[in-house]
Design an enzyme around this catalytic site. Structure first.
Site: not given
Ligand SMILES: [Mg+2]
Length: 381
Positions: A22, A167, A169, A198, A224, A249, A273, A327
């Protein structure tokens, strides 16, 4: 009423394999380490919680090993002997005795809430005031690093009706490469899916302005955290300059952060979060300020496993407005789990488990197998 005393708190490091590497701007994950907290009270009721972060110290300033140390050495002793049924009093004691460490505190607040909800035989969401939704829209992150593989993955998940928002990255590669990657994916998916990016703080303001202009033109739906978390003035200038919504974020953890970002008009969307805020109740305090400041809300993740993700789902289920969904896909990134019944993802949503507390049961065999200290673990609890 006789108080119920907290008698034991255990913090367990659990290493679980992920379905694929990831890739994020600051790290590449090949496994996920959970910190699972078990909190026992003298009425025999146990609550569970999870503290998890991304890539050791790559994302935040608490590592899994550091969280275990903080809980074992400082936080648990503050709670042993305290009233397990008064979550606010217990958390206030932690606040008074230990600064920061919100991720570790989140696991403890989750365990306290889980135990108390079980004690009252209600769900955690009910304890928090009640769920206004039992299904939470959940996006998926395309992070293989390969454009064609990401498109194929998105097409498959759309066909399965598991996710319709993706999303990406970015921020790890050159801007031109990132823009090409994102544009290619958005073009392939068209109006069938929302595509967000993001950046995880990777750009400076000039690079961000250039990149966002291109991403906006490509039809990207949300940007993001393009700038470092402390650059709130820069974030405000980007939010004023572009129509595509900007989401905070890393910059947004506490109610004070939400208040300041709101005053500056620095973000259109707030990523919430539990780990950033210090727990399922703590995240709601931040959410209410962000909501009052006119920010749209989004239920974020630190890639927690099932315990942390479902704790967050209970909190997010109580929010009147949650315009950008969630998410909470962390459990789907893991090939193995430590709960007996894994969270259910169906029709683009995560389903809120029923049953008291979190609605989850630890799988003791799996936990024993994947805990890092296996072999030294006590044979019986
Ligand atoms: Mg983020």
């Amino acid at each position: 009423m006789t108080p119920v005393r907290i008698t034991a708190i255990e913090a367990i490091l659990v290493d679980l394999p992920t379905i694929r590497a990831h890739q994020l701007a600051m790290t590449v994950m090949h496994r996920q380490t959970l910190v699972i907290v078990r909190l026992l009270a003298d009425d025999g009721i146990e609550g569970i919680g999870e503290a998890t972060t991304i890539g050791g110290l790559a994302y935040g300033d608490e590592s899994p090993e550091g969280m275990k140390l903080a809980i074992d050495t400082y936080l648990a002793p503050l709670l042993i002997g305290q009233d397990a049924s008064n979550v606010h009093a217990a958390m206030q004691r932690l606040e008074a005795g230990a600064r920061g460490n919100r991720c570790a505190k989140s696991a403890l607040e989750t365990a306290l809430l889980d135990a108390q909800a079980r004690r009252l035989d209600v769900s955690l969401a009910t304890l928090l005031g009640g769920a206004v939704r039992t299904r939470l829209p959940t996006l998926w992150t395309l992070a293989s690093g390969d454009t064609e593989r990401d498109i194929a993955e998105a097409e498959q998940l759309l066909a399965e009706r598991r996710h319709d928002t993706f999303k990406l990255k970015i921020g790890r590669r050159a801007i031109a490469d990132d823009v090409r990657h994102v544009t290619r994916i958005k073009t392939a998916l068209g109006d069938r899916a929302r595509v967000t990016v993001d950046v995880n703080q990777a750009w400076n303001e000039a690079d961000a302005a250039r990149a966002i202009a291109n991403l906006e033109a490509a039809g990207v739906d949300l940007i993001e955290q393009p700038l470092p978390r402390d650059d709130r003035a820069g974030l405000a200038r980007l939010a004023a300059r572009f129509v595509v919504p900007i989401m905070a974020d890393e910059a947004l953890c506490t109610p004070q952060d939400a208040f300041d970002l709101g005053c500056r008009g620095a973000a259109d969307v707030a990523a919430l979060k539990i780990a950033k805020s210090g727990g399922p109740y703590a995240v709601l305090r931040t959410a209410f300020v962000a909501d009052a400041a006119g920010m749209a809300l989004y239920g974020g993740t630190l890639l927690e496993g099932s315990v942390g993700s479902i704790a967050a789902a209970h909190a997010f289920s109580t929010l009147p407005r949650l315009a950008w969904g969630t998410e909470l896909f962390g459990p789907l990134l893991l090939t193995e789990d430590i709960v007996t019944e894994r969270p259910v993802y169906r029709e683009f949503c995560l389903e809120l488990p029923q049953g008291p507390g979190l609605g989850l049961t630890l799988d003791e065999d799996k936990l024993a197998h994947y805990r890092r200290d296996k072999g030294t673990a006590p044979a019986a609890r």
